[in-house]
Write an enzyme that holds these catalytic residues in place. Structure first.
Site, short mmCIF file in Angstrom:
data_model
loop_
_atom_site.label_atom_id
_atom_site.label_comp_id
_atom_site.label_asym_id
_atom_site.label_seq_id
_atom_site.Cartn_x
_atom_site.Cartn_y
_atom_site.Cartn_z
N ASP A 116 1.07 -0.93 0.34
CA ASP A 116 -0.05 -0.18 -0.12
C ASP A 116 1.10 1.23 0.33
O ASP A 116 1.82 0.92 1.15
CB ASP A 116 -0.88 -0.32 1.12
CG ASP A 116 -2.24 0.91 0.95
OD1 ASP A 116 -3.03 0.51 0.91
OD2 ASP A 116 -1.64 2.68 1.08
N ILE A 117 0.86 2.13 -0.70
CA ILE A 117 0.95 3.75 -1.11
C ILE A 117 1.24 4.36 0.23
O ILE A 117 2.36 4.93 0.69
CB ILE A 117 0.85 4.02 -2.15
CG1 ILE A 117 2.30 5.18 -3.16
CG2 ILE A 117 -0.47 5.18 -1.96
CD1 ILE A 117 2.10 5.75 -4.38
N GLY B 191 -16.13 2.98 3.88
CA GLY B 191 -14.78 3.17 3.92
C GLY B 191 -14.19 2.98 2.87
O GLY B 191 -12.88 3.02 2.11
N HIS C 165 -10.41 -5.21 -3.06
CA HIS C 165 -8.67 -5.76 -2.74
C HIS C 165 -8.84 -6.17 -1.27
O HIS C 165 -9.84 -5.44 0.01
CB HIS C 165 -8.17 -4.50 -3.01
CG HIS C 165 -8.61 -3.02 -2.26
ND1 HIS C 165 -9.22 -1.99 -3.02
CD2 HIS C 165 -8.39 -2.52 -1.26
CE1 HIS C 165 -10.25 -1.16 -2.54
NE2 HIS C 165 -8.73 -1.17 -1.39
N LEU C 166 -8.57 -6.65 -0.82
CA LEU C 166 -8.05 -7.13 0.19
C LEU C 166 -6.37 -7.03 1.59
O LEU C 166 -5.83 -6.59 0.78
CB LEU C 166 -8.00 -8.47 0.38
CG LEU C 166 -8.10 -9.49 2.09
CD1 LEU C 166 -8.67 -10.54 2.14
CD2 LEU C 166 -6.39 -9.71 2.54
N HIS C 167 -7.30 -5.42 2.52
CA HIS C 167 -5.31 -5.33 3.17
C HIS C 167 -5.24 -6.15 4.26
O HIS C 167 -6.21 -6.98 4.53
CB HIS C 167 -6.39 -4.00 3.94
CG HIS C 167 -6.62 -3.09 3.35
ND1 HIS C 167 -6.31 -1.63 2.73
CD2 HIS C 167 -8.30 -2.84 2.51
CE1 HIS C 167 -6.97 -0.64 2.49
NE2 HIS C 167 -8.02 -1.59 2.38
P1 AMP Z 1 -9.43 1.32 0.44
O1 AMP Z 1 -10.22 2.61 0.90
O2 AMP Z 1 -10.26 -0.05 1.73
O3 AMP Z 1 -10.66 1.58 -1.20
O4 AMP Z 1 -7.89 1.44 0.34
C1 AMP Z 1 -7.69 1.84 -0.83
C2 AMP Z 1 -6.33 1.61 0.09
O5 AMP Z 1 -5.31 1.98 -1.81
C3 AMP Z 1 -5.71 3.02 0.64
O6 AMP Z 1 -4.82 2.50 1.24
C4 AMP Z 1 -4.51 3.91 -0.53
O7 AMP Z 1 -3.14 3.88 0.40
C5 AMP Z 1 -4.37 2.57 -1.07
N1 AMP Z 1 -3.33 3.07 -2.22
C6 AMP Z 1 -4.06 3.98 -3.59
N2 AMP Z 1 -3.28 4.46 -4.61
C7 AMP Z 1 -2.69 3.63 -4.59
C8 AMP Z 1 -0.96 3.08 -5.51
N3 AMP Z 1 -1.32 3.53 -5.92
N4 AMP Z 1 -0.05 1.85 -5.19
C9 AMP Z 1 -0.39 1.25 -3.68
N5 AMP Z 1 -1.45 1.78 -3.48
C10 AMP Z 1 -2.04 2.94 -2.85
#
Ligand code: AMP
Ligand code: ZN
Length: 122
Positions: free
Chosen positions: A30-31, A101, A108-110
């Site tokens: 995650d960025i 959120g 995607h799965l965190h």
């Molecule tokens: P969500 O709020 O569950 O949709 O999570 C989206 C996640 O994507 C967040 O934790 C962001 O930090 C991450 N994210 C957004 N753009 C990128 C990217 N280009 N590379 C890696 N992670 C990203």
């Protein structure tokens, strides 16, 4: 999907710090990490949310959970149940929709882990 950032990462047109990929999914850092280890597990197929998945995705969703412990182990969030009891560990999280959120509308799965400020370790 033309305007989907995770589709672009899957296609390789936007860079990512990839740690795993196979025919079904990719995993990258995650960025904006919310934990010492914060990985995102992303299906190659564009599925907007968990609520948009269907029976065809059952094996994929199962695979995502099944590989989570191994990925966590490899990236500093491993869980152990040793002689002195459980240590380490990680969180798995799927945000769905505005109230859940979700910010990126590609499923995607965190996978978050590593020592926490409130855990009393480090
Ligand atoms: P969500 O709020 O569950 O949709 O999570 C989206 C996640 O994507 C967040 O934790 C962001 O930090 C991450 N994210 C957004 N753009 C990128 C990217 N280009 N590379 C890696 N992670 C990203
Ligand atoms: Zn997408």
């Amino acid at each position: 999907m033309d305007n989907c950032i995770f589709c672009k990462i899957v296609a390789g047109t936007i860079p990512s710090k990839k740690v795993f990929e196979d025919e079904d999914l990719i995993v990258f850092h995650d960025i904006n990490p919310a934990a010492p280890m914060h990985l995102l597990m992303v299906p190659r197929e564009h599925i907007a949310t968990l609520a948009d998945s269907d029976d065809r995705h059952q094996a994929l969703l199962g695979k995502m959970l099944r590989i989570a412990p191994k990925l966590a182990q490899e990236h500093g969030g491993g869980y152990q149940n040793g002689a002195d009891g459980p240590t380490g560990g990680f969180k798995t999280l799927i945000n769905t929709g505005p109230d859940g959120g979700q910010e990126v509308y590609h499923l995607h799965l965190h996978l978050m882990g590593g020592p926490r400020p409130w855990s009393g370790q480090r």
